[in-house]
Design an enzyme around this catalytic site. Sequence first.
Site, mmCIF file in Angstrom:
data_model
loop_
_atom_site.group_PDB
_atom_site.id
_atom_site.type_symbol
_atom_site.label_atom_id
_atom_site.label_comp_id
_atom_site.label_asym_id
_atom_site.label_seq_id
_atom_site.Cartn_x
_atom_site.Cartn_y
_atom_site.Cartn_z
ATOM 1 N N SER A 46 49.201 24.290 1.422
ATOM 2 C CA SER A 46 47.934 23.563 1.585
ATOM 3 C C SER A 46 47.592 22.807 0.305
ATOM 4 C CB SER A 46 46.805 24.528 1.959
ATOM 5 O OG SER A 46 46.756 25.627 1.077
ATOM 6 N N ASP A 84 54.524 29.729 -1.218
ATOM 7 C CA ASP A 84 54.633 29.315 0.186
ATOM 8 C C ASP A 84 55.799 28.337 0.324
ATOM 9 O OD1 ASP A 84 53.797 29.318 2.794
ATOM 10 O OD2 ASP A 84 52.150 27.902 2.485
ATOM 11 N N GLU A 116 56.535 30.033 7.636
ATOM 12 C CA GLU A 116 55.884 29.915 8.943
ATOM 13 C C GLU A 116 56.883 30.071 10.082
ATOM 14 O OE1 GLU A 116 53.710 26.237 9.227
ATOM 15 O OE2 GLU A 116 52.567 26.640 7.394
ATOM 16 N N GLU A 183 47.130 33.381 11.758
ATOM 17 C CA GLU A 183 46.166 32.293 11.539
ATOM 18 C C GLU A 183 45.576 31.831 12.875
ATOM 19 O OE1 GLU A 183 47.407 29.112 8.963
ATOM 20 O OE2 GLU A 183 45.634 27.903 9.470
HETATM 21 O O1 KIV Z 1 49.327 26.796 2.777
HETATM 22 C C1 KIV Z 1 48.455 27.617 3.024
HETATM 23 O O2 KIV Z 1 47.435 27.713 2.338
HETATM 24 C C2 KIV Z 1 48.658 28.483 4.158
HETATM 25 C C3 KIV Z 1 47.427 29.003 4.806
HETATM 26 C C4 KIV Z 1 46.939 27.999 5.788
HETATM 27 C C5 KIV Z 1 47.666 30.295 5.444
HETATM 28 O O3 KIV Z 1 49.757 28.676 4.591
#
Ligand code: KIV
Length: 286
Positions: A46, A84, A116, A183
């Site tokens: 994000s 992430d 994901e 989510e």
């Molecule tokens: O990138 C992010 O902050 C996420 C959240 C939406 C869970 O993956």
Amino acid sequence: MSKKSRLDFMKMKEKGEPVAWITAYDFPTASFAEQAGMDMILVGDSLGMVLLGYKGTVPVTMEECITCCKAVRRGAPNTFCIGDMPFMSYQISDEDAVYNAGRFLKEADMDAVKLEGGRRVITRIKAIADAGILVMGHIGLTPQSSGVLGGFKAQGRDPKSARDLIMDARAIEEAGAFALLLEAVPPELTEFIAKDLSIPVYSIGAGAPCDGQLLICGDMLGLFQAFTPKFVKKYANVAEIEINAFKAFIDDVKKGKFPEDQHCYHILSETAEEYQKMLEELRKRS
Ligand code: KIV
């Protein structure tokens, strides 16, 4: 405060103590989160929307993620931090997934990675876990595939899609993930999955009955202005604070009220006379 580990998160689940975590992408936010006592931090992709101004998370690169992860680690040396995995860093092959997951640990000192998807990425989760890397699953609304989902829409609201998500959750645990993030799914489904799995199950917009809550820092601090999801609680309006501060600065500059004497460096007193003479001389010459 010492850094929490996977085992601490397991114990917290057993004791029913919820984990509080946020996303962070920069040194100051990470440092403030650690000072506040945050249980863990996600350096989410994000960052593309909140920090870099992209329309979605798809354009985010490994390099951008690694740079942010390094800054977060410097700001929060004693907090469990998760990197992430951005779009296309794990979609092509298990080898790619392990290589890129490893970069988060080797280059940015992250404690774990998140990716994901459910059963469609199960060999990736297994490969990363088998390489000795802590990996968190993420299902429900998965922003990288928002195009396929038809937008940023809540998931698991009908029996068929809820059943699919339960099967995904079970497969993710089976593949060796240390935790799962849900989510934007209904709380009833969250409760079922949190009780069904032995690993911790966390929520972002998935209600209360699980092992902890995540919010995106840009949402909860009121920094991200493009839209605010229904599940967000705003704990501050930092955008308003910043805009007001910038307005006050502009006003001061235009009115000659800034800088004041207290903001200036003064001539060394023992050379004051000499200094004035030098300026005088140069003024004459010009
Ligand atoms: O990138 C992010 O902050 C996420 C959240 C939406 C869970 O993956």
